[in-house]
Write an enzyme that holds these catalytic residues in place. Structure first.
Site, PDB file in Angstrom:
ATOM      1  N   ARG A 106      13.480  37.918  94.972  1.00  0.00           N
ATOM      2  CA  ARG A 106      14.569  38.809  95.350  1.00  0.00           C
ATOM      3  C   ARG A 106      15.063  39.469  94.060  1.00  0.00           C
ATOM      4  O   ARG A 106      14.886  38.928  92.966  1.00  0.00           O
ATOM      5  CB  ARG A 106      15.708  38.041  96.019  1.00  0.00           C
ATOM      6  CG  ARG A 106      15.315  37.341  97.319  1.00  0.00           C
ATOM      7  CD  ARG A 106      16.484  36.571  97.905  1.00  0.00           C
ATOM      8  NE  ARG A 106      16.137  35.936  99.171  1.00  0.00           N
ATOM      9  CZ  ARG A 106      15.662  34.688  99.291  1.00  0.00           C
ATOM     10  NH1 ARG A 106      15.488  33.946  98.200  1.00  0.00           N
ATOM     11  NH2 ARG A 106      15.365  34.186 100.473  1.00  0.00           N
TER      12      ARG A 106
ATOM     13  N   LYS B   1      18.799  32.269  97.358  1.00  0.00           N
ATOM     14  CA  LYS B   1      19.606  32.403  98.572  1.00  0.00           C
ATOM     15  C   LYS B   1      19.845  31.025  99.191  1.00  0.00           C
ATOM     16  O   LYS B   1      18.919  30.231  99.319  1.00  0.00           O
ATOM     17  CB  LYS B   1      18.877  33.312  99.573  1.00  0.00           C
ATOM     18  CG  LYS B   1      19.751  33.767 100.730  1.00  0.00           C
ATOM     19  CD  LYS B   1      19.034  34.807 101.555  1.00  0.00           C
ATOM     20  CE  LYS B   1      19.914  35.322 102.670  1.00  0.00           C
ATOM     21  NZ  LYS B   1      19.217  36.353 103.495  1.00  0.00           N
TER      22      LYS B   1
ATOM     23  N   HIS C 262      13.126  45.415  97.090  1.00  0.00           N
ATOM     24  CA  HIS C 262      12.833  44.281  97.982  1.00  0.00           C
ATOM     25  C   HIS C 262      11.483  44.458  98.682  1.00  0.00           C
ATOM     26  O   HIS C 262      10.881  43.482  99.136  1.00  0.00           O
ATOM     27  CB  HIS C 262      13.945  44.130  99.023  1.00  0.00           C
ATOM     28  CG  HIS C 262      14.022  42.765  99.632  1.00  0.00           C
ATOM     29  ND1 HIS C 262      14.449  41.656  98.929  1.00  0.00           N
ATOM     30  CD2 HIS C 262      13.718  42.310 100.875  1.00  0.00           C
ATOM     31  CE1 HIS C 262      14.414  40.593  99.711  1.00  0.00           C
ATOM     32  NE2 HIS C 262      13.962  40.954 100.892  1.00  0.00           N
TER      33      HIS C 262
ATOM     34  N   ARG D  68       8.773  42.304  97.329  1.00  0.00           N
ATOM     35  CA  ARG D  68       8.760  40.922  97.845  1.00  0.00           C
ATOM     36  C   ARG D  68       8.022  40.866  99.182  1.00  0.00           C
ATOM     37  O   ARG D  68       7.218  39.970  99.426  1.00  0.00           O
ATOM     38  CB  ARG D  68      10.195  40.428  97.983  1.00  0.00           C
ATOM     39  CG  ARG D  68      10.353  39.027  98.589  1.00  0.00           C
ATOM     40  CD  ARG D  68      11.818  38.626  98.496  1.00  0.00           C
ATOM     41  NE  ARG D  68      12.201  37.622  99.471  1.00  0.00           N
ATOM     42  CZ  ARG D  68      12.135  36.308  99.273  1.00  0.00           C
ATOM     43  NH1 ARG D  68      11.654  35.839  98.134  1.00  0.00           N
ATOM     44  NH2 ARG D  68      12.539  35.474 100.210  1.00  0.00           N
TER      45      ARG D  68
ATOM     46  N   HIS E  41      12.081  30.463 102.091  1.00  0.00           N
ATOM     47  CA  HIS E  41      12.603  30.543 103.449  1.00  0.00           C
ATOM     48  C   HIS E  41      12.856  29.139 103.994  1.00  0.00           C
ATOM     49  O   HIS E  41      12.050  28.235 103.787  1.00  0.00           O
ATOM     50  CB  HIS E  41      11.616  31.270 104.373  1.00  0.00           C
ATOM     51  CG  HIS E  41      11.534  32.736 104.128  1.00  0.00           C
ATOM     52  ND1 HIS E  41      10.494  33.517 104.584  1.00  0.00           N
ATOM     53  CD2 HIS E  41      12.369  33.583 103.466  1.00  0.00           C
ATOM     54  CE1 HIS E  41      10.698  34.768 104.215  1.00  0.00           C
ATOM     55  NE2 HIS E  41      11.821  34.834 103.541  1.00  0.00           N
TER      56      HIS E  41
ATOM     57  N   TYR F 234       5.665  38.363 108.802  1.00  0.00           N
ATOM     58  CA  TYR F 234       4.544  38.984 108.098  1.00  0.00           C
ATOM     59  C   TYR F 234       3.257  38.946 108.909  1.00  0.00           C
ATOM     60  O   TYR F 234       2.344  39.722 108.651  1.00  0.00           O
ATOM     61  CB  TYR F 234       4.364  38.326 106.728  1.00  0.00           C
ATOM     62  CG  TYR F 234       5.592  38.512 105.861  1.00  0.00           C
ATOM     63  CD1 TYR F 234       5.938  39.768 105.372  1.00  0.00           C
ATOM     64  CD2 TYR F 234       6.442  37.448 105.578  1.00  0.00           C
ATOM     65  CE1 TYR F 234       7.081  39.958 104.616  1.00  0.00           C
ATOM     66  CE2 TYR F 234       7.592  37.626 104.823  1.00  0.00           C
ATOM     67  CZ  TYR F 234       7.910  38.879 104.338  1.00  0.00           C
ATOM     68  OH  TYR F 234       9.051  39.065 103.617  1.00  0.00           O
TER      69      TYR F 234
END
Length: 279
Positions: A133, A158, A223, A226, A249, A258
């Site tokens: 990120r 995050k 972004h 990424r 994640h 994805y």
């Protein structure tokens, strides 16, 4: 909001929310209070419903802002005031899911080739190579690069979680060249003030200029690198579990988006027409 503002700020800090989230939530609450011009203690369910409806249909606010406003107001009434929250009466606006923009490997190559400044090239390549990120990249420290294990330590990503991600060989070689030239001390990518990391807005500006020079018309942002990292890994055969860990994640559901972009698995599926017996 006065004392209630301070109380909400304390509650958010006690929950260990990030400074960015704290500022966002407090700003959302202030806007809610100013909209009615009265104390939030005197308001309740009906005012909240009408305000959220106002954001959607009159202000035509972005889905992101509406979601932030909902979360901030919910936190204030549930945690700061200790009131029950009726999710049936105050439903969260359904998020419209869009597939992220992804650059092809050729487009990534063209983009990076258009960047002449070594420092700018180093941070963009690091973001793409490691799937970072923007804030994670700008807050990297020199000590986070582990050339022995070929990993990058991402501190407090995050959700306030640390993780390791991959350090590509070409990325390492460029970072070594960059280090010899710039000699960063603490922050890997410092701003003009060595005590401060490079700002995210500076990197976004570099990226936008690179897009223009490369002639790429897609609505991409930093972004996007990424997203491209994850998509290209999936297309090259890396399994979803490892991509999930590299991206940081929490659940595989987030990473599975994805699969819809690559079309890799779709190509393996046989249409039922081809399963019917031949005549």
């Amino acid at each position: 909001m006065g004392a209630l503002y301070d109380q909400m700020k304390m509650d958010l800090e006690l929950k260990n929310f990030s400074p960015k989230t704290i500022t966002c939530y407090l700003t959302c609450m202030v806007k809610f209070v100013r909209h009615y011009g009265q104390s939030p203690v005197e308001m309740g369910e009906e005012e909240i419903r009408k305000y959220l409806h106002h954001l959607i249909h009159e202000k035509e606010a972005s889905q992101s802002f509406i979601n932030q406003a909902y979360s901030a107001i919910k936190f204030f009434y549930e945690v700061t005031l200790g009131r029950p929250w009726n999710a049936t009466r105050i439903p969260r606006s359904k998020i419209r899911k869009k597939l992220p923009v992804v650059l092809s490997m050729h487009e990534v190559q063209s983009l990076l080739s258009s960047v002449a400044n070594l420092k700018h090239l180093a941070i963009l390549i690091t973001i793409y190579s490691a799937g970072l990120r923007l804030a994670e990249a700008t807050h990297l420290k020199v000590s986070d690069i582990d050339s022995e294990r070929m990993t990058i330590l991402v501190r407090q990503g995050k959700g306030n979680k640390d993780r390791y991600t991959v350090l590509g060989q070409k990325n390492l070689e460029l970072l070594r060249q960059y280090y010899k030239t710039y000699r960063p001390v603490e922050w890997l990518f410092p701003s003009k003030d060595p005590a401060q990391p490079l700002s995210g807005s500076s990197v976004q500006k570099v990226f936008k200029n690179a897009l223009l020079r490369a002639g790429i018309k897609k609505k991409a942002s930093v972004h996007t690198l990424r997203h491209s990292f994850a998509t290209h890994l999936l297309e090259s055969g890396t399994d979803l579990y490892h991509i999930q860990r590299l991206l940081g994640h929490t659940t595989a559901k987030t990473t599975s988006v994805y699969l819809h972009i690559t079309g890799r698995d779709i190509a393996k599926v046989k249409s039922p027409i081809d399963l019917l017996p031949s005549h």
